[in-house]
Structure formats: structure tokens, C-alpha cells
Design a protein around this motif. Structure first.
Motif, short mmCIF file in Angstrom:
data_model
loop_
_atom_site.label_atom_id
_atom_site.label_comp_id
_atom_site.label_asym_id
_atom_site.label_seq_id
_atom_site.Cartn_x
_atom_site.Cartn_y
_atom_site.Cartn_z
N VAL A 168 -8.42 115.22 9.19
CA VAL A 168 -8.87 116.27 9.19
C VAL A 168 -10.47 117.00 10.08
N VAL A 169 -10.67 117.23 11.07
CA VAL A 169 -11.96 117.20 11.34
C VAL A 169 -12.79 118.76 10.97
N LEU A 170 -13.72 118.89 10.52
CA LEU A 170 -13.95 120.71 10.19
C LEU A 170 -14.93 120.03 11.19
N LEU A 171 -14.43 121.31 12.32
CA LEU A 171 -15.45 121.84 13.38
C LEU A 171 -16.46 123.00 13.36
N ASN A 172 -18.08 122.63 13.19
CA ASN A 172 -18.91 124.12 13.04
C ASN A 172 -19.00 124.14 14.69
N THR A 173 -18.72 125.53 15.18
CA THR A 173 -19.47 125.45 16.42
C THR A 173 -20.60 126.96 16.35
N VAL A 174 -21.89 126.70 17.06
CA VAL A 174 -23.29 127.34 16.72
C VAL A 174 -23.15 127.85 18.47
N GLY A 175 -23.59 129.03 18.28
CA GLY A 175 -23.50 129.83 19.59
C GLY A 175 -24.66 129.98 19.93
N PRO A 176 -24.97 131.14 21.30
CA PRO A 176 -26.43 131.25 21.84
C PRO A 176 -26.79 132.29 20.62
N VAL A 193 -23.48 132.75 30.01
CA VAL A 193 -23.24 132.70 28.74
C VAL A 193 -24.33 132.06 27.33
N GLY A 194 -24.48 130.49 27.89
CA GLY A 194 -25.66 129.92 27.26
C GLY A 194 -24.63 128.01 26.44
N THR A 195 -25.46 127.71 25.56
CA THR A 195 -24.81 126.53 24.91
C THR A 195 -24.71 126.92 23.98
N PHE A 196 -23.38 125.64 23.98
CA PHE A 196 -22.70 125.82 22.09
C PHE A 196 -23.32 124.59 21.32
N THR A 197 -23.19 124.57 20.32
CA THR A 197 -23.74 123.13 19.89
C THR A 197 -22.40 122.92 18.86
N LEU A 198 -21.69 121.82 18.41
CA LEU A 198 -20.67 121.57 17.57
C LEU A 198 -21.04 120.40 17.51
N THR A 199 -20.86 120.40 15.65
CA THR A 199 -20.73 119.87 14.72
C THR A 199 -19.21 119.00 13.73
N GLY A 200 -20.08 118.60 13.36
CA GLY A 200 -18.59 118.46 12.35
C GLY A 200 -18.20 117.31 11.15
N GLU A 201 -16.96 116.78 10.67
CA GLU A 201 -17.17 116.10 9.54
C GLU A 201 -15.40 115.67 9.59
N TRP A 202 -15.28 114.12 8.88
CA TRP A 202 -14.51 113.94 8.37
C TRP A 202 -13.82 114.65 6.66
N MET A 203 -12.58 114.37 6.85
CA MET A 203 -12.16 115.37 5.60
C MET A 203 -10.22 115.26 5.24
N ASP A 204 -9.80 115.00 3.75
CA ASP A 204 -8.85 114.30 3.83
C ASP A 204 -7.59 114.90 3.55
N HIS A 205 -8.41 116.15 3.75
CA HIS A 205 -7.16 117.83 3.24
C HIS A 205 -7.33 119.16 4.82
N MET A 206 -6.78 119.92 4.86
CA MET A 206 -6.99 121.24 5.17
C MET A 206 -7.62 121.50 4.57
N PRO A 207 -8.40 121.66 4.75
CA PRO A 207 -9.49 123.12 3.83
C PRO A 207 -9.34 124.39 4.00
N ILE A 208 -8.92 125.01 2.72
CA ILE A 208 -8.75 126.53 2.69
C ILE A 208 -10.12 127.45 2.87
N LEU A 209 -10.33 127.91 3.80
CA LEU A 209 -12.30 128.85 3.87
C LEU A 209 -12.07 129.68 3.92
N ILE A 210 -13.51 130.27 2.95
CA ILE A 210 -13.14 131.93 2.81
C ILE A 210 -14.12 131.69 2.85
N GLY A 211 -15.02 133.39 3.25
CA GLY A 211 -16.16 134.01 3.16
C GLY A 211 -17.16 133.09 4.06
N SER A 212 -18.30 134.45 4.33
CA SER A 212 -19.23 133.96 5.36
C SER A 212 -19.79 132.47 5.60
#
Length: 369
Positions: free
Chosen positions: A116-124, A213-232
Motif C-alpha cells: 500500500v502506498v500512503l499518498l499525501n497531497t498538498v495543494g495551493p 489552479v497551481g502546483t500540487f506536491t505529492l509525497t508518500g510512503e510504503w505500508m504493509d497494510h491498508m490503514p484506517i485513517l481518522i481525524g484531520s
């Protein structure tokens, strides 16, 4: 390193401790961890402010004198009388420099294994979301639409394929006006959408330009499971690698309620020992042993988030609980419909039960048969 692993090092930083380089690199590039760091710092300031209000003894007045040579004064303070060992002071300075360098680094260390790739996206306008994408299910995607840089933007990311430690991402974008039908956009059939396919390696930063719109920046990391994400901050509340969790479960038989364990488990019942099973008894329905390990005579049950579903004895059974059950998508359930507890009253209970290995990869319960 993932955010849950880095959380303890955020606290350590605020306590003035040196942290591992991998943790410093992660915190330096992760918006969620940086937000947590700011929260810790703000909390510390507020606690000290509150303590000052309760100060009973008068705080002696201080006379601040600006030294003629600030550099000389700093060196004298650093190498003269110190309240911490000089070696620790030097290590602290080195750690701060290392962390500062980590904030500017573009490529950081990241594990290259996982599904699983946990992808984070930062927009303008800031962070959009934390998006987990599985390399084993390429039908998954993450979608978002809303106001960005004065434009209404629909944004969708899908993982197409994997090549070693990198993945091919399909990024769909389109601007829209209020009232537009975006159903075709979510099915990759919108002629107004712009498609960008890019190779991305977790641990790197990838910049994607979106017209108007602008530039989007993507970062990410490998995980060994599908995470369950909550909160901001996208906290991962997934069970541990060998853990089963049950919280106030109910038992359904052929879609009808036949058991409610809220009086027994009002919180979370957790078990993470591979040689034990979770033992659930419901009067009138019998004994249920739940295990992550295959058990002799057991039925393989499917797990979907907080539901354990299986067919047995000509009936459909389902445990519905108030939290994610496990990281995987199945457990083994050994159901004994005629079981009666010998040493206690005929009332429902949830405990753990020892297992003994009877064959390679196969376990059997002990002590209650």
C-alpha cells in the motif's frame, strides 16, 4: 516510517531529546507530523503560562543587558558554566542542524517494501488528504472536489501499476462550475478532464502543475497494510499486525439479532497473541473461537472493516463490532453450536483461549472441549 511510529519522536523533540535520523526526516517532510509538533509546542507554552498564573512566590525582577559582542557572549555561555553536559549540548546542536537539513531535503529515506502506498497531497491551499492506494487493487482511487485557488476543482488519483519501488499514478483533474455532473469524472470517462500519468517513488516529492489552479506536491510512503485513517491528521487506527479487536459486538444469525455483548464488552477487547484465540460464548447459539491462525475444523470468515461474516451449519453468521477487527480480510471461526460451559453459569462471555499447534500451520483449542 509512518506517522504513528513518528508520533513518540514528536514528543521527544519537544522535550529536547535527540531522535533517529529517519524520524527527523519524516517529521521534516510530513505536514501532519509538523502540525502535531506545533500542537505540542503550543500546549507546552500554554501549560507554562497557566503555571505562571498560579505562582505564589514573587518572581524576581530581571535586568536584561545587551552584551557588546553577542557572539562572544554566546561562546562564553556555551563553553563556560552550563546546566547540561557540554557533550550533550553539542549533540543537541548537531540534532537541531540535522533536523533543519531534513526540513529542506527533497528525497528522504523510505521503505521500499509493502503493498500500500500512503499518498499525501498538498495543494495551493494546503493539505488535501492522506490517500492509501493498494498495489493489489488498482480499481481503488481517491477523489476530492471543492474550491482551490478561487477555482472549483475535481481531483482524482488512481494507482495504475507498480515497478519495483515506484508506482505509476493516473491523476485526473478538471475545473467545473456549480451544478456540473461529475459522475463521468469519477469513472474516467469525462472528456473535460485532464489526465496526467506520472511515475512516483515513495520517499520523493513529486510536483504536478494543474492549469489555472497551481502546483500540487505529492509525497508518500510504503505500508504493509491498508490503514484506517481518522481525524484531520489522518491518524491510523488499524489493529496491530497480529491483533484482533472486538468492541461491544452484536451477533447476527440469518440477518437477525441473536446476541448483544454490550454488557460484557463496553470498551475494546484486544488480543495480539498468535497462539491464542478469542473465545465468545452466546447462550443458545454456542461457542465461537476467533483466530488469525487456521484452526482444525474452523471456517474461514471474511472481514470487512468491523464485520466478521461466515456461513456455517446452513446459516449465515455475522459479528458486527464497533471498531476495525484486524488488518487482514479474513479470520478463522470455530463454531460449536452445542457447547455448554461446565464451570460457570450459562451466560455470555468473551475471554481468550490457548491454542496448541497440532500440525504445521494448523492449531486446535485446548481446555474447553
Amino acid at each position: 516510517m509512518i506517522c504513528t511510529e513518528a508520533a513518540e519522536f514528536v514528543s521527544a523533540l519537544c522535550d529536547g531529546e535527540i531522535i533517529p535520523p529517519t524520524a527527523a526526516e519524516h517529521i521534516g517532510t510530513c505536514p501532519a507530523c509538523q502540525a502535531r509538533l506545533r500542537d505540542y509546542l503550543n500546549l507546552g507554552v500554554e501549560l507554562r503560562r497557566t503555571a505562571s498564573l498560579e505562582q505564589r512566590a514573587a518572581v524576581p525582577a530581571r535586568a536584561w543587558v545587551r552584551p557588546q559582542n553577542p557572539l562572544t557572549a554566546f561562546l562564553q555561555k556555551g563553553w563556560g558554566t552550563m546546566r547540561i553536559p557540554r557533550l550533550a549540548f553539542a549533540a543537541m546542536i548537531a540534532g537541531i542542524v540535522a533536523l533543519a537539513c531534513g526540513l529542506a531535503v527533497v528525497k528522504v529515506g523510505a521503505r521500499s517494501t509493502g503493498t500500500v502506498v500512503l499518498l499525501n497531497t498538498v495543494g495551493p491551499d494546503g493539505t488535501l488528504w492522506a490517500c492509501p492506494l493498494s498495489t493489489q487493487d488498482t480499481n481503488q482511487s481517491c477523489e476530492r472536489d471543492g474550491k482551490m485557488s478561487s477555482q472549483n476543482l475535481a481531483y482524482r488519483v488512481r494507482l495504475v501499476s507498480r515497478d519495483g519501488s515506484r508506482v505509476l499514478l493516473a491523476i485526473h483533474t478538471r475545473t467545473f462550475t456549480k451544478g456540473d455532473d461529475l459522475s463521468s469524472f469519477n469513472h474516467d470517462s469525462d472528456p473535460a478532464a485532464k489526465l496526467t500519468e506520472v511515475w512516483f517513488e515513495p520517499g520523493e516529492k513529486l510536483k504536478v502543475d494543474v492549469p489555472n489552479v497551481g502546483t500540487f506536491t505529492l509525497t508518500g510512503e510504503w505500508m504493509d497494510h491498508m490503514p484506517i485513517l481518522i481525524g484531520s491528521h489522518g491518524e491510523d487506527v488499524s489493529p496491530g499486525p497480529n491483533e484482533i479487536r472486538i468492541a461491544s459486538p452484536v451477533l447476527l444469525k440469518d440477518k437477525k439479532l441473536v446476541g448483544d455483548f454490550v454488557s460484557v464488552v463496553s470498551g475494546v477487547f484486544s488480543m495480539d497473541e498468535p497462539d491464542r484465540a478469542m473465545w465468545i460464548y452466546q447462550p443458545g447459539q454456542g461457542s465461537f473461537l476467533l483466530s488469525l491462525s487456521p484452526m482444525r475444523g474452523a471456517t474461514e470468515a471474511s472481514v470487512t472493516f468491523s464485520r466478521i461474516s461466515f456461513e456455517e451449519g446452513g446459516h449465515s453468521w455475522e459479528f458486527v463490532t464497533g471498531n476495525p477487527v484486524c488488518r487482514g480480510n479474513h479470520v478463522w471461526v470455530l463454531h460449536q453450536a452445542d457447547f455448554k460451559p461446565a464451570s460457570q453459569k450459562d451466560q455470555l462471555f468473551i475471554v481468550t483461549q490457548a491454542l496448541v499447534q497440532t500440525a504445521p500451520g494448523e492449531w486446535s483449542p485446548t481446555g474447553h472441549q
